[in-house]
Design a protein around this motif. Structure first.
Motif, short mmCIF file in Angstrom:
data_model
loop_
_atom_site.label_atom_id
_atom_site.label_comp_id
_atom_site.label_asym_id
_atom_site.label_seq_id
_atom_site.Cartn_x
_atom_site.Cartn_y
_atom_site.Cartn_z
N ARG A 109 -8.99 2.94 6.70
CA ARG A 109 -8.58 2.72 8.12
C ARG A 109 -8.72 1.08 8.56
N PRO A 110 -9.69 0.48 7.90
CA PRO A 110 -9.59 -1.10 8.22
C PRO A 110 -8.38 -1.70 7.80
N TYR A 111 -8.00 -1.43 6.54
CA TYR A 111 -7.00 -1.91 6.04
C TYR A 111 -5.47 -1.52 6.93
N ALA A 112 -5.45 -0.31 7.16
CA ALA A 112 -4.34 0.31 7.80
C ALA A 112 -4.38 -0.27 9.35
N ASP A 113 -5.37 -0.57 9.87
CA ASP A 113 -5.58 -1.17 11.29
C ASP A 113 -5.01 -2.73 11.29
N LEU A 114 -5.55 -3.26 10.19
CA LEU A 114 -5.24 -4.90 10.24
C LEU A 114 -3.81 -4.87 10.02
N ALA A 115 -3.17 -4.04 9.09
CA ALA A 115 -1.68 -4.29 9.00
C ALA A 115 -0.77 -3.69 10.01
N LEU A 116 -1.23 -2.92 10.72
CA LEU A 116 -0.75 -2.55 11.96
C LEU A 116 -0.69 -3.61 12.97
N ARG A 117 -1.77 -4.09 13.01
CA ARG A 117 -2.03 -5.33 14.08
C ARG A 117 -1.03 -6.42 13.78
N CYS A 118 -0.86 -6.50 12.71
CA CYS A 118 0.10 -7.71 11.84
C CYS A 118 1.24 -7.24 12.57
N ASN A 178 4.95 3.51 7.24
CA ASN A 178 4.25 4.88 7.06
C ASN A 178 3.40 4.71 6.19
N LEU A 179 2.13 4.45 6.59
CA LEU A 179 0.98 4.10 5.29
C LEU A 179 0.61 5.74 5.21
N PRO A 180 0.29 5.91 3.83
CA PRO A 180 0.14 7.24 3.41
C PRO A 180 -1.41 7.79 3.83
N PRO A 181 -1.65 9.04 3.88
CA PRO A 181 -2.78 9.82 4.14
C PRO A 181 -3.79 9.00 3.37
N GLY A 182 -5.00 8.79 3.54
CA GLY A 182 -6.04 8.10 2.80
C GLY A 182 -6.12 6.60 2.75
N THR A 183 -5.17 5.98 3.43
CA THR A 183 -5.28 4.24 3.60
C THR A 183 -6.48 4.15 4.23
N TYR A 192 0.81 -1.27 0.24
CA TYR A 192 0.04 -0.07 0.17
C TYR A 192 0.77 1.34 0.18
N SER A 193 1.97 1.18 0.58
CA SER A 193 2.87 2.36 0.79
C SER A 193 3.61 2.52 -0.18
N LYS A 194 3.95 1.37 -0.92
CA LYS A 194 5.20 1.41 -2.02
C LYS A 194 6.73 1.63 -1.34
N THR A 195 6.64 1.56 0.02
CA THR A 195 7.87 1.57 1.01
C THR A 195 8.31 0.42 1.44
N PRO A 196 9.69 0.07 0.93
CA PRO A 196 10.29 -1.37 1.36
C PRO A 196 10.93 -1.16 2.87
N PRO A 197 10.52 -2.28 3.48
CA PRO A 197 11.05 -2.37 4.99
C PRO A 197 12.49 -2.31 5.39
#
Length: 88
Positions: A50-59, A43-48, A22-27
């Motif tokens: 919310r359910p997607y961002a929450d799930l990714a960050l929980r993982c 760093n997920l971009p603005p407009g991500t 989603y962010s096109k940013t490598p770890p």
């Protein structure tokens, strides 16, 4: 961190993939021929969504007990798809 694979490490890896897609940013970034953690990841971009961002960050949660099980991940992703279908 221990170098051992587990369900929790699989969940973390899935979170890395979600965030990177989603962010096109490598770890990891290569500096002077050496790879190190990317300070701007995850760093997920603005407009991500919310359910997607929450799930990714929980993982990506450092506390293993707070990472979701894959059954929960699949249910969450299915719910997001259903919401998209309703919006179409």
């Amino acid at each position: 961190m221990t170098g051992r694979t587990s369900k929790a490490s699989d969940t973390y890896s899935f979170g890395v993939i979600m965030a990177e897609l989603y962010s096109k940013t490598p770890p990891w970034v290569k500096v002077d021929g050496v790879y190190s953690a990317n300070p701007s990841f995850p760093n997920l971009p603005p407009g991500t969504p919310r359910p997607y961002a929450d799930l990714a960050l929980r993982c990506l949660e450092m506390d293993l007990s707070k990472r979701p099980q894959f059954q929960c991940i699949v249910s969450s992703l299915q719910g997001m798809l259903e919401d998209l279908d309703k919006g179409s």
